[in-house]
Design an enzyme around this catalytic site. Structure first.
Site, PDB file in Angstrom:
ATOM      1  N   TYR A  93      -7.529  -9.195  11.987  1.00 54.72           N
ATOM      2  CA  TYR A  93      -8.527  -7.927  12.711  1.00 54.72           C
ATOM      3  C   TYR A  93      -9.974  -8.148  12.884  1.00 54.72           C
ATOM      4  O   TYR A  93     -10.112  -6.809  12.200  1.00 54.72           O
ATOM      5  CB  TYR A  93      -7.955  -6.734  12.743  1.00 54.72           C
ATOM      6  CG  TYR A  93      -6.256  -6.373  12.422  1.00 54.72           C
ATOM      7  CD1 TYR A  93      -5.815  -7.098  13.430  1.00 54.72           C
ATOM      8  CD2 TYR A  93      -5.494  -5.822  12.047  1.00 54.72           C
ATOM      9  CE1 TYR A  93      -3.871  -6.905  14.610  1.00 54.72           C
ATOM     10  CE2 TYR A  93      -4.028  -5.473  12.333  1.00 54.72           C
ATOM     11  CZ  TYR A  93      -3.279  -6.248  12.668  1.00 54.72           C
ATOM     12  OH  TYR A  93      -2.242  -6.218  12.995  1.00 54.72           O
ATOM     13  N   HIS A 136     -10.523  -4.126   9.572  1.00 53.94           N
ATOM     14  CA  HIS A 136      -9.521  -3.711   8.723  1.00 53.94           C
ATOM     15  C   HIS A 136      -8.483  -5.122   7.959  1.00 53.94           C
ATOM     16  O   HIS A 136      -7.714  -4.879   6.908  1.00 53.94           O
ATOM     17  CB  HIS A 136      -8.354  -2.435   9.789  1.00 53.94           C
ATOM     18  CG  HIS A 136      -7.054  -2.176   9.488  1.00 53.94           C
ATOM     19  ND1 HIS A 136      -7.610  -0.626   8.402  1.00 53.94           N
ATOM     20  CD2 HIS A 136      -5.922  -2.680   8.763  1.00 53.94           C
ATOM     21  CE1 HIS A 136      -6.328  -0.412   8.115  1.00 53.94           C
ATOM     22  NE2 HIS A 136      -5.941  -1.400   8.598  1.00 53.94           N
ATOM     23  N   LYS A 137      -8.848  -6.260   8.280  1.00 54.90           N
ATOM     24  CA  LYS A 137      -8.057  -7.141   8.067  1.00 54.90           C
ATOM     25  C   LYS A 137      -8.478  -7.853   8.880  1.00 54.90           C
ATOM     26  O   LYS A 137      -9.280  -7.954   9.826  1.00 54.90           O
ATOM     27  CB  LYS A 137      -6.239  -7.049   8.355  1.00 54.90           C
ATOM     28  CG  LYS A 137      -5.410  -6.246   7.847  1.00 54.90           C
ATOM     29  CD  LYS A 137      -4.444  -6.666   8.138  1.00 54.90           C
ATOM     30  CE  LYS A 137      -3.117  -4.909   7.409  1.00 54.90           C
ATOM     31  NZ  LYS A 137      -1.823  -5.231   8.377  1.00 54.90           N
ATOM     32  N   ASP A 174      -5.907  -3.088   3.180  1.00 51.24           N
ATOM     33  CA  ASP A 174      -4.456  -2.160   2.862  1.00 51.24           C
ATOM     34  C   ASP A 174      -3.908  -2.774   1.098  1.00 51.24           C
ATOM     35  O   ASP A 174      -3.564  -2.189   0.198  1.00 51.24           O
ATOM     36  CB  ASP A 174      -3.082  -2.073   3.939  1.00 51.24           C
ATOM     37  CG  ASP A 174      -3.322  -1.813   5.572  1.00 51.24           C
ATOM     38  OD1 ASP A 174      -4.383  -0.753   4.781  1.00 51.24           O
ATOM     39  OD2 ASP A 174      -2.467  -2.035   6.239  1.00 51.24           O
ATOM     40  N   GLY A 228      -4.534  12.087   9.361  1.00 51.61           N
ATOM     41  CA  GLY A 228      -4.602  12.349   7.393  1.00 51.61           C
ATOM     42  C   GLY A 228      -5.107  11.340   6.824  1.00 51.61           C
ATOM     43  O   GLY A 228      -4.971  11.800   5.778  1.00 51.61           O
ATOM     44  N   TRP A 229      -5.020  10.325   7.224  1.00 49.33           N
ATOM     45  CA  TRP A 229      -5.312   8.861   6.043  1.00 49.33           C
ATOM     46  C   TRP A 229      -7.033   9.672   6.050  1.00 49.33           C
ATOM     47  O   TRP A 229      -7.268   9.713   4.775  1.00 49.33           O
ATOM     48  CB  TRP A 229      -5.335   8.190   6.690  1.00 49.33           C
ATOM     49  CG  TRP A 229      -4.114   7.398   7.297  1.00 49.33           C
ATOM     50  CD1 TRP A 229      -3.750   6.398   7.805  1.00 49.33           C
ATOM     51  CD2 TRP A 229      -2.936   6.672   5.827  1.00 49.33           C
ATOM     52  NE1 TRP A 229      -2.781   6.206   7.430  1.00 49.33           N
ATOM     53  CE2 TRP A 229      -1.861   6.430   6.028  1.00 49.33           C
ATOM     54  CE3 TRP A 229      -3.085   7.132   4.004  1.00 49.33           C
ATOM     55  CZ2 TRP A 229      -0.997   5.644   5.185  1.00 49.33           C
ATOM     56  CZ3 TRP A 229      -2.064   6.455   3.475  1.00 49.33           C
ATOM     57  CH2 TRP A 229      -0.772   6.088   4.021  1.00 49.33           C
ATOM     58  N   TYR A 238       0.890  -1.312  -0.065  1.00 45.46           N
ATOM     59  CA  TYR A 238       0.136   0.094   0.127  1.00 45.46           C
ATOM     60  C   TYR A 238       1.098   1.072   0.220  1.00 45.46           C
ATOM     61  O   TYR A 238       0.609   2.023  -0.712  1.00 45.46           O
ATOM     62  CB  TYR A 238      -0.572   0.170   1.112  1.00 45.46           C
ATOM     63  CG  TYR A 238      -0.235   0.107   2.208  1.00 45.46           C
ATOM     64  CD1 TYR A 238      -0.271   1.358   3.075  1.00 45.46           C
ATOM     65  CD2 TYR A 238       0.168  -0.375   3.579  1.00 45.46           C
ATOM     66  CE1 TYR A 238       0.663   2.053   3.970  1.00 45.46           C
ATOM     67  CE2 TYR A 238       0.401  -0.074   4.650  1.00 45.46           C
ATOM     68  CZ  TYR A 238       0.292   0.952   4.645  1.00 45.46           C
ATOM     69  OH  TYR A 238       1.268   1.161   5.641  1.00 45.46           O
ATOM     70  N   ASP A 243      -7.196   4.527   8.814  1.00 46.68           N
ATOM     71  CA  ASP A 243      -6.595   3.987   7.789  1.00 46.68           C
ATOM     72  C   ASP A 243      -7.289   3.588   6.933  1.00 46.68           C
ATOM     73  O   ASP A 243      -6.957   3.530   5.683  1.00 46.68           O
ATOM     74  CB  ASP A 243      -5.271   2.625   8.317  1.00 46.68           C
ATOM     75  CG  ASP A 243      -4.748   3.394   9.705  1.00 46.68           C
ATOM     76  OD1 ASP A 243      -5.171   3.976  10.579  1.00 46.68           O
ATOM     77  OD2 ASP A 243      -3.986   3.517  10.257  1.00 46.68           O
TER      78      ASP A 243
END
Length: 392
Positions: free
Chosen positions: A156, A152-153, A108, A236-237, A58, A163
């Site tokens: 997880y 997310h994954k 990602d 920021g992401w 990523y 993110d």
């Protein structure tokens, strides 16, 4: 295969590295100075992660997105070639992505696919469309929380991280609008609405880094499922995800104002924690706490999002001025230039997350413990994006 041609001012930069020569001209914009510095150090994009073989990553996708934007402004095939060379190295003749495992359901892995829309449109190479289709298939089967948010994954379960909105949503929106008539934009907006609701902090106006709907993770608040701290790069992401995904929402879509309002509200909250130097701390709301430090990657992401948000009309014109002020702070606080002209970005948090092994508890001390490095892609990519967006 494209023939790569360099402008005269750059010919020296692509020669064999020689410390006695000026390899990158100071006459170039910061965006190109950084991009050419990266190419001097890493002639192949896949080398930027210090891997021995090309990998789908990523962070390289983030860098290629920055080079894509740089090419669109400059029309210099130097930058186009760097991206296409990576695509050639990582996608085989059948369109399969080397090393990519869909069954891992890692959000990602979607991010690097964004460069393929542009390459496919430019070259009409069917391999790129097949690779795009693989990534879209991942999203179809990607596990979701009970509230219908993408994990997310796979490792997880029931977790959403800020993110992940950048990693998945812009790709999802672009694929859906280009190839599927935009019938999933409500689902995409739901990802933002859900994580906003579950991570929002009324006291600061910021969003916590992550949320565990199951509330089973040790780092998760047992009542809310929120992680315990704010992290500049995760914010920021998120603002980058908003300004990029909005590109694909039609003006009349009922969820577009919702996403715009998130950007307006969160940008104002982020600004409250800006340091006098124009940049942000790693944990933005605790600037005076021992060990905290000014961090470059999140700051670069804010500069890009504020600049693009203002230029697109989502944020007020004032934010363009703010973005330029932030960029001045970035150059002063984080950028160093070697005698040969190569540019460095310093004070980049190498990585941060939650859970895993070794276990990451999301504490303030944890965010301070991650290595602080130079020229990591988390910093170089957003720096190019910001500099290019501002034409600095």
């Amino acid at each position: 295969m494209l023939v790569i041609a360099c402008k005269d001012v750059k010919k020296e930069t692509l020669a064999a590295r020689d410390e006695s020569k000026v390899l990158v001209s100071q006459e170039l914009p910061w965006s190109e100075r950084m991009a050419l510095s990266i190419m001097q150090r890493n002639p192949k994009a896949w080398q930027t992660e210090n891997d021995s073989i090309p990998k789908w990553n990523y962070k390289i996708g983030l860098l290629c997105t920055a080079y894509e934007q740089l090419y669109k402004r400059t029309q210099d095939d130097t930058y186009l070639g760097y991206i296409q060379d990576y695509a050639e190295a990582i996608i085989d003749s059948t369109g399969m992505i080397y090393g990519y495992e869909m069954k891992e359901y890692n959000i990602d892995m979607i991010n690097s696919g964004k460069m393929l829309f542009w390459l496919y449109n430019k070259t009409k190479d069917v391999r790129y469309k097949k690779a795009l289709d693989q990534l879209r298939t991942q999203l179809i089967g990607h596990p979701r929380t009970p509230s219908n948010g993408f994990w997310h994954k796979k490792i997880y379960p029931n977790q959403m991280w800020l993110d992940g909105l950048y990693m998945g949503a812009p790709f999802y929106a672009q694929y859906n609008t280009v190839f599927e008539e935009g019938d999933k934009l409500d689902d995409i907006a739901h990802q933002f609405e859900l994580i906003w609701e579950k991570t929002y902090d009324a006291k600061t106006g910021l969003l916590f880094h992550a949320w565990d709907e199951s509330k089973q993770m040790a780092w998760a608040d047992k009542t809310t499922g929120k992680s315990p701290n704010f992290w500049s790069r995760s914010l920021g992401w998120y603002v980058m995800a908003l300004v990029d995904v909005l590109d694909f929402f039609p003006t009349n879509h009922p969820k577009k104002p919702v996403l715009e309002q998130q950007l307006v509200q969160l940008s104002a909250a982020i600004l409250k924690f800006q340091d006098d130097k124009g940049v942000w701390y790693q944990v933005p709301n605790l600037p005076d706490k021992s060990g905290n430090y000014l961090e470059s990657s999140g700051t670069c992401m804010f500069a890009y999002a504020f600049a693009k948000g203002s230029q697109k009309g989502y944020l007020s014109k004032e934010y363009l001025t703010i973005a330029n002020t932030i960029f001045d702070g970035i150059v002063k606080e984080f950028i160093t230039v070697e005698p040969n002209g190569l540019v460095n970005i310093n004070k980049v948090c190498k990585s941060a997350g939650l859970g895993g092994n070794p276990y990451r508890d999301g504490s303030f001390e944890y965010y301070m413990s991650e290595p602080v490095v130079t020229n990591n892609l988390h910093g170089t990519g957003p720096f190019i994006l910001a500099a290019n967006q501002l034409n600095r």
